[in-house]
Design a protein around this motif. Structure first.
Motif, PDB file in Angstrom:
ATOM      1  N   CYS A 538       0.842  -1.206   0.000  1.00  0.00           N
ATOM      2  CA  CYS A 538       0.000   0.000   0.000  1.00  0.00           C
ATOM      3  C   CYS A 538       0.880   1.260   0.000  1.00  0.00           C
ATOM      4  O   CYS A 538       0.555   2.255  -0.662  1.00  0.00           O
ATOM      5  CB  CYS A 538      -0.923   0.004   1.210  1.00  0.00           C
ATOM      6  N   SER A 539       1.996   1.219   0.711  1.00  0.00           N
ATOM      7  CA  SER A 539       2.929   2.351   0.718  1.00  0.00           C
ATOM      8  C   SER A 539       3.525   2.554  -0.666  1.00  0.00           C
ATOM      9  O   SER A 539       3.693   3.699  -1.124  1.00  0.00           O
ATOM     10  CB  SER A 539       4.049   2.103   1.729  1.00  0.00           C
ATOM     11  N   GLU A 540       3.848   1.453  -1.351  1.00  0.00           N
ATOM     12  CA  GLU A 540       4.382   1.545  -2.701  1.00  0.00           C
ATOM     13  C   GLU A 540       3.362   2.189  -3.638  1.00  0.00           C
ATOM     14  O   GLU A 540       3.725   3.027  -4.475  1.00  0.00           O
ATOM     15  CB  GLU A 540       4.755   0.149  -3.213  1.00  0.00           C
ATOM     16  N   ARG A 541       2.107   1.808  -3.504  1.00  0.00           N
ATOM     17  CA  ARG A 541       1.061   2.399  -4.349  1.00  0.00           C
ATOM     18  C   ARG A 541       0.854   3.875  -4.017  1.00  0.00           C
ATOM     19  O   ARG A 541       0.632   4.687  -4.916  1.00  0.00           O
ATOM     20  CB  ARG A 541      -0.265   1.639  -4.163  1.00  0.00           C
ATOM     21  N   ALA A 542       0.945   4.210  -2.742  1.00  0.00           N
ATOM     22  CA  ALA A 542       0.754   5.613  -2.344  1.00  0.00           C
ATOM     23  C   ALA A 542       1.845   6.511  -2.914  1.00  0.00           C
ATOM     24  O   ALA A 542       1.608   7.694  -3.175  1.00  0.00           O
ATOM     25  CB  ALA A 542       0.744   5.718  -0.820  1.00  0.00           C
ATOM     26  N   GLU A 543       3.036   5.965  -3.127  1.00  0.00           N
ATOM     27  CA  GLU A 543       4.152   6.752  -3.636  1.00  0.00           C
ATOM     28  C   GLU A 543       4.316   6.652  -5.150  1.00  0.00           C
ATOM     29  O   GLU A 543       5.243   7.241  -5.718  1.00  0.00           O
ATOM     30  CB  GLU A 543       5.441   6.288  -2.955  1.00  0.00           C
ATOM     31  N   ALA A 544       3.437   5.889  -5.813  1.00  0.00           N
ATOM     32  CA  ALA A 544       3.538   5.733  -7.267  1.00  0.00           C
ATOM     33  C   ALA A 544       3.167   7.033  -7.974  1.00  0.00           C
ATOM     34  O   ALA A 544       2.402   7.861  -7.460  1.00  0.00           O
ATOM     35  CB  ALA A 544       2.629   4.595  -7.732  1.00  0.00           C
ATOM     36  N   ASN A 545       3.694   7.188  -9.174  1.00  0.00           N
ATOM     37  CA  ASN A 545       3.452   8.419  -9.939  1.00  0.00           C
ATOM     38  C   ASN A 545       2.189   8.370 -10.776  1.00  0.00           C
ATOM     39  O   ASN A 545       1.749   9.400 -11.297  1.00  0.00           O
ATOM     40  CB  ASN A 545       4.652   8.685 -10.862  1.00  0.00           C
ATOM     41  N   ASP A 546       1.604   7.179 -10.903  1.00  0.00           N
ATOM     42  CA  ASP A 546       0.475   7.027 -11.828  1.00  0.00           C
ATOM     43  C   ASP A 546      -0.886   7.044 -11.138  1.00  0.00           C
ATOM     44  O   ASP A 546      -1.879   6.618 -11.729  1.00  0.00           O
ATOM     45  CB  ASP A 546       0.629   5.731 -12.618  1.00  0.00           C
ATOM     46  N   ILE A 547      -0.964   7.496  -9.890  1.00  0.00           N
ATOM     47  CA  ILE A 547      -2.256   7.535  -9.208  1.00  0.00           C
ATOM     48  C   ILE A 547      -2.566   8.963  -8.761  1.00  0.00           C
ATOM     49  O   ILE A 547      -1.668   9.798  -8.593  1.00  0.00           O
ATOM     50  CB  ILE A 547      -2.299   6.585  -8.000  1.00  0.00           C
ATOM     51  N   SER A 548      -3.845   9.236  -8.534  1.00  0.00           N
ATOM     52  CA  SER A 548      -4.301  10.566  -8.140  1.00  0.00           C
ATOM     53  C   SER A 548      -3.984  10.837  -6.675  1.00  0.00           C
ATOM     54  O   SER A 548      -3.775   9.888  -5.896  1.00  0.00           O
ATOM     55  CB  SER A 548      -5.802  10.679  -8.362  1.00  0.00           C
ATOM     56  N   PRO A 549      -3.970  12.091  -6.247  1.00  0.00           N
ATOM     57  CA  PRO A 549      -3.735  12.424  -4.835  1.00  0.00           C
ATOM     58  C   PRO A 549      -4.750  11.761  -3.904  1.00  0.00           C
ATOM     59  O   PRO A 549      -4.415  11.365  -2.795  1.00  0.00           O
ATOM     60  CB  PRO A 549      -3.844  13.946  -4.811  1.00  0.00           C
ATOM     61  N   VAL A 550      -5.989  11.665  -4.380  1.00  0.00           N
ATOM     62  CA  VAL A 550      -7.031  11.056  -3.544  1.00  0.00           C
ATOM     63  C   VAL A 550      -6.726   9.573  -3.311  1.00  0.00           C
ATOM     64  O   VAL A 550      -6.829   9.069  -2.187  1.00  0.00           O
ATOM     65  CB  VAL A 550      -8.415  11.211  -4.202  1.00  0.00           C
ATOM     66  N   LEU A 551      -6.342   8.890  -4.390  1.00  0.00           N
ATOM     67  CA  LEU A 551      -6.029   7.469  -4.271  1.00  0.00           C
ATOM     68  C   LEU A 551      -4.753   7.260  -3.453  1.00  0.00           C
ATOM     69  O   LEU A 551      -4.645   6.305  -2.679  1.00  0.00           O
ATOM     70  CB  LEU A 551      -5.872   6.859  -5.663  1.00  0.00           C
ATOM     71  N   ALA A 552      -3.799   8.177  -3.622  1.00  0.00           N
ATOM     72  CA  ALA A 552      -2.564   8.079  -2.842  1.00  0.00           C
ATOM     73  C   ALA A 552      -2.862   8.210  -1.353  1.00  0.00           C
ATOM     74  O   ALA A 552      -2.295   7.486  -0.519  1.00  0.00           O
ATOM     75  CB  ALA A 552      -1.577   9.156  -3.284  1.00  0.00           C
ATOM     76  N   LYS A 553      -3.760   9.125  -0.999  1.00  0.00           N
ATOM     77  CA  LYS A 553      -4.147   9.313   0.403  1.00  0.00           C
ATOM     78  C   LYS A 553      -4.833   8.060   0.932  1.00  0.00           C
ATOM     79  O   LYS A 553      -4.613   7.656   2.083  1.00  0.00           O
ATOM     80  CB  LYS A 553      -5.069  10.517   0.520  1.00  0.00           C
ATOM     81  N   PHE A 554      -5.669   7.439   0.083  1.00  0.00           N
ATOM     82  CA  PHE A 554      -6.367   6.213   0.485  1.00  0.00           C
ATOM     83  C   PHE A 554      -5.364   5.098   0.793  1.00  0.00           C
ATOM     84  O   PHE A 554      -5.456   4.435   1.832  1.00  0.00           O
ATOM     85  CB  PHE A 554      -7.314   5.781  -0.639  1.00  0.00           C
TER      86      PHE A 554
END
Length: 581
Positions: A538-554
């Motif tokens: 989940c941390s890796e997904r939160a730091e990915a460049n291809d997701i929105s800020p909302v999804l990163a926060k989730f």
């Protein structure tokens, strides 16, 4: 351990490169767990209150359960006592209410031995892991023993007495066709018999470490405590006994030669120690993400806790000390139990493994509740395809409580509509034969073996595709908690992580956690490890460049919740809310 394909749930869940099964200590049995269960039909009494006026036959039963030399010392230190109970034999029972996470036993190993693949990785005295700050010192003579700097000076004098014997271990094992690890362990345990003394300066056998000591809340058990454990020597397979006798004969000859007859050593004593190790050795060192034990140790009072497939305690080692902690709040007079085996297995497999390797028929609560109302039925059941039925098809041998129901001609019955499917008279009634449960399971096992082969060969992209196809094909046919579907999840998660697909890994990891929490009643280190992997992904997904800020926060929130769950579980199992870095 069980023969054949290694259970994937016991592989590393962090590094897909950790694919090779650990070397086994013995020829055909699991020595990483411990058996103290007995089937004596005795009334519940304190073990040390046997009646000397009983008949000889009853005296024989009592002798099997006499108090270990240090038992009273242990009972004055820890919140439990030993009693005999009907159908359970010798049991550890809480003397008072015990809180979840409380230490039930803390015991230093009487003797331990690193597994072959870790023999150069940990100190042979304290079992600490060698690092840049804690370098290893190898014995230049025998080449078989390694110590850390702090332990070297303390044990050097004692090791010198046995060095020439340790030097012969590899030769003895090879020439006698006896397992090298077992020969090594037997010698290590035998050497503890005399401590820092020699037989020549001991006047009586009673002077040989009769009673242990307690220091800082940790029991230092004696060699005599270890000898009080059951060995099941007569029940060992003939092939095992033959190879062990050859190894012990060769070892005894070397001991008598190198120690110039200064010690009282017989082949029978060494054989007894081999059986004691085989039955009672505990795995040590599996606290991190890798579930492989680095060593095996003898802990007499940890061994007092019987097995349950629904345990209320767990054990974990720190160095050469084993800690047993309560997994839940435990009421006074409740039996304290740990697990000897992998609990995500069908009942028939668990009972068979315990019968073969630990020599008892498990009658714990989980194994005695009706299968048709137990979660166990889902681990081996196929979905009923009868019209309007959502039941589960089970082998009738499983419902009847047989240890194994692997006969291909065994009928299957639905737990809901009671429809019986018999391989000898099967009429598909418009449905293909491939939908018959016995055909379905055989097909699933065949395809799983192909996927596992690709996974073990590190063909991870191929393995991922095979595992995804396997789950897609058999979901809805096998129950969602079926052991075959569950076994496919861990390698699939590893494959996703290895190819950089954290999102796919998160999805699969959640399925693993869902299965474990439905089947296992209490938290385990394995559960904590999967939550840790979930947090990492989940941390890796939160730091990915291809997701929105909302999804990163989730994803960031999901990671925090997963790590908090890890800390909660590890605080109970290990006594500290740490993360397994």
């Amino acid at each position: 351990m069980e023969q054949g394909l290694e259970r994937v749930s016991q592989l590393s869940i962090h590094d897909a490169s950790d694919l090779s099964p650990p070397k086994e200590l013995i020829v055909s049995e699991n020595a990483t767990q411990v058996d103290r269960t007995s089937n004596l039909q005795a009334p519940e009494v304190a073990v040390n209150s046997s009646n000397n006026k009983n008949k000889k036959k009853k005296k024989k039963k009592s002798a099997q359960h006499k108090l270990l030399p240090s038992q009273k010392l242990v009972e004055s230190t820890f919140p439990w006592k030993v009693v005999n109970r009907v159908g359970r034999g010798r049991c550890a029972v809480a003397c008072r209410n015990i809180k979840a996470g409380e230490v039930v036993v803390a015991e230093r190993a009487v003797a331990f031995m690193p597994r072959a693949q870790y023999i150069t990785s940990v100190c042979h005295s304290c079992c600490c892991t060698f690092t840049e700050d804690c370098a290893s010192v190898k014995c230049s003579s025998c080449q078989n023993v390694f110590h850390c700097e702090p332990c070297k000076e303390q044990v050097l004098h004692q090791h010198r007495k046995w060095c020439s014997v340790f030097k012969e271990i590899n030769r003895i094992a090879k020439e006698s066709d006896c397992d090298q690890d077992l020969v090594h362990f037997v010698l290590s345990l035998f050497s503890k018999k005399y401590g820092n003394n020699d037989r020549k300066v001991i006047d009586t056998v009673e002077q040989i470490h009769i009673e242990g000591t307690v220091e800082d809340g940790i029991i230092n058990s004696s060699f005599q405590d270890a000898l009080g454990l059951q060995t099941h020597q007569a029940k060992m397979p003939k092939a095992w006994r033959t190879s062990v006798r050859k190894g012990c004969q060769a070892l005894q000859m070397v001991i008598m030669k190198e120690r110039e007859g200064s010690l009282d050593c017989s082949v029978e004593e060494l054989e007894c120690l081999a059986a004691l190790v085989n039955t009672n050795a505990h795995g040590m060192g599996a606290q991190g993400l890798r579930n492989t034990d680095v060593a095996l140790g003898i802990f007499p009072f940890v061994s007092m806790l019987n097995h349950s497939c629904r345990p209320n305690c767990c054990f974990a080692s720190e160095g050469n000390i084993m800690f047993v902690r309560a997994l839940q709040d435990i009421s006074s007079d409740t039996e304290l139990c740990v697990s000897y085996i992998n609990l995500y297995e069908p009942r028939s497999i668990r009972k068979h493994e315990l019968s073969v390797t630990k020599h008892f028929d498990c009658n714990c609560q989980r194994c005695t509740e009706p299968l048709e109302s137990s979660v166990d039925r889902f681990l081996e059941g196929c979905m009923c395809n009868g019209k309007g039925c959502c039941g589960v098809l089970l082998k009738m041998t499983s419902l009847n409580g047989h240890a194994l129901g692997d006969n291909k001609l065994t009928p299957w019955i639905c737990d809901t509509c009671s429809r019986i499917l018999d391989p000898q008279s099967y009429d598909p009634i418009g449905k293909p034969l491939t939908e018959a449960p016995w055909v379905l399971v055989a097909k699933a096992e065949e395809k799983m073996a192909i996927a596992f082969s690709a996974y073990r060969e590190r063909r991870l992209k191929d393995a991922r595709a095979l595992l995804e196809n396997f789950i897609s094909e058999f979901s809805g046919k096998l129950h969602q908690l079926h052991v075959l579907l569950f076994d496919a999840l861990t390698p699939l998660m590893n494959c996703h992580r290895a190819v950089g697909d954290a999102e796919g890994g998160v999805r699969v990891c959640r399925k693993v956690l869902s299965c474990l929490e439905k089947v296992l009643s209490n938290p385990t280190l394995e559960l904590a490890n999967f939550y840790f992997c979930l947090g990492e992904m989940c941390s890796e997904r939160a730091e990915a460049n291809d997701i929105s800020p909302v999804l990163a926060k989730f994803y960031k929130k999901q990671a925090q919740e997963a790590f908090q769950r890890v800390q909660q579980i590890r605080k109970i199992c290990l006594g500290k809310p740490s993360l397994p870095y």
